[in-house]
Design an enzyme around this catalytic site. Sequence first.
Site, short mmCIF file in Angstrom:
data_model
loop_
_atom_site.label_atom_id
_atom_site.label_comp_id
_atom_site.label_asym_id
_atom_site.label_seq_id
_atom_site.Cartn_x
_atom_site.Cartn_y
_atom_site.Cartn_z
N GLY A 71 42.32 30.26 69.09
CA GLY A 71 43.46 29.46 68.62
C GLY A 71 44.19 30.11 67.46
O GLY A 71 45.42 30.05 67.39
N THR A 72 43.45 30.73 66.55
CA THR A 72 44.09 31.36 65.40
C THR A 72 44.99 32.50 65.83
O THR A 72 46.13 32.63 65.37
CB THR A 72 43.02 31.88 64.41
OG1 THR A 72 42.34 30.75 63.84
CG2 THR A 72 43.65 32.70 63.30
N HIS A 202 36.66 27.07 72.55
CA HIS A 202 35.42 26.50 72.03
C HIS A 202 35.56 25.07 71.52
O HIS A 202 34.57 24.45 71.11
CB HIS A 202 34.81 27.40 70.95
CG HIS A 202 35.48 27.38 69.63
ND1 HIS A 202 34.91 26.83 68.51
CD2 HIS A 202 36.68 27.86 69.23
CE1 HIS A 202 35.72 26.97 67.48
NE2 HIS A 202 36.81 27.60 67.89
N THR A 238 41.72 45.17 76.36
CA THR A 238 41.02 44.71 77.56
C THR A 238 40.61 43.26 77.42
O THR A 238 40.02 42.85 76.41
CB THR A 238 39.76 45.58 77.81
OG1 THR A 238 40.17 46.94 77.96
CG2 THR A 238 39.03 45.12 79.05
N CYS A 328 35.46 25.66 51.32
CA CYS A 328 34.53 25.96 50.23
C CYS A 328 35.05 27.19 49.50
O CYS A 328 35.07 28.28 50.04
CB CYS A 328 33.14 26.22 50.78
SG CYS A 328 31.88 26.36 49.51
#
Length: 384
Positions: A71-72, A202, A238, A328
């Site tokens: 997604g990034t 994911h 690839t 964090c």
Amino acid sequence: MDRVYYDHAASSPMNPEAAKAMLEVMTGTYGNPSSTHSFGRAVRQLLNRSRDTIAHGIGCTAGELVFTGGGTESDNAALIGAARAARKQGKSHIITSATEHHAVLQSCEALEREGFRVTIVPVDEHGIVNPADVERAIESDTALISIMYVNNETGTIQPIEEIGELARSKSVLLHVDAVQALGVLAIDVRQLPVDLMSFSSHKINGPQGVGALYIRKGTAVEPIQYGGSQERKRRAGTENVAGIVGFAKAFELSVNSLAERKPFLEQLRYTWIERMREIVGAEGIVVNGHPSNYAPHILNMSFIGVGTESMLMNLDLAGIAASGGSACTAGALEPSYVLQAMNFSQERQASAVRFSFGLGNTMEELELAAKKVATFMARVRTNA
């Protein structure tokens, strides 16, 4: 100790059928999909079949779907690629919102360093972008608007259709980060006024490190990765064929089960809220996000009087995985920039926890988890 996973919005357990499909690829085929011999053609067939599955499921053609590393990367490729292409047409202005994923916000920051101008529109107390704010932000050289479909911290659903129609009327491209929407909301890009849309494997019980980007036919996007002609010269390198096959299988299973899963996720979310209110007291629980326009798998709530760090530690000790929806930094848990943008009180920001539900969660497990929370909350109150 029985462990409970309520952090599906961060990453979800892989569907066994997706893992099986991947294993068959990893142990049965090893050609390069760009090779012309029979080994390469066999792998290319798997790649094409996977692309067809996902494209059909979201309502686009196979030629409009590009596989990425997640997604990034999809967000980066959409924003940077479309912005650089638009600059050649004299457009150098981008609009986004204050609660976008960092993959979008930091891409915008990188584009600012290239000379682009970025306008960040606010959200209201429910995390909703007002289309009127977007309209006011549009200028003659606006190239692109990027608004996420479902917020990853609060689950709030944005008015994508209204913003998209507005963008179309002004001849401005619309990119939508749909990473948290895929698999929980029905998506048909034939019906949505969207030019670019990002997805991730994911989050829907597929493998990590695989994603996709929908690019509407005719949309100019420059590649940000070079070194080959893969993905119609839009993403060199690839392809991760085993990962893509796993993504397609997870997608297929997710889309086909949406009608049954969505009400169940809603039930889990509603019941968890009720149990937390019973345990903590109605005055001690505040749900963060829109009261009705939300994705059913994400729940952000503040435990007033109990800090996020303390709550997460106690949840973890009890075997319950959740998230603070925070970054964090230098060892300190900082308040969520999403909740800050919603103008919540410091107390509400500092006690927020995100729970997210999905594959493997059950009502029986939820009741067990609630009992664990009741046990440690009694201890926390005693020591307060």
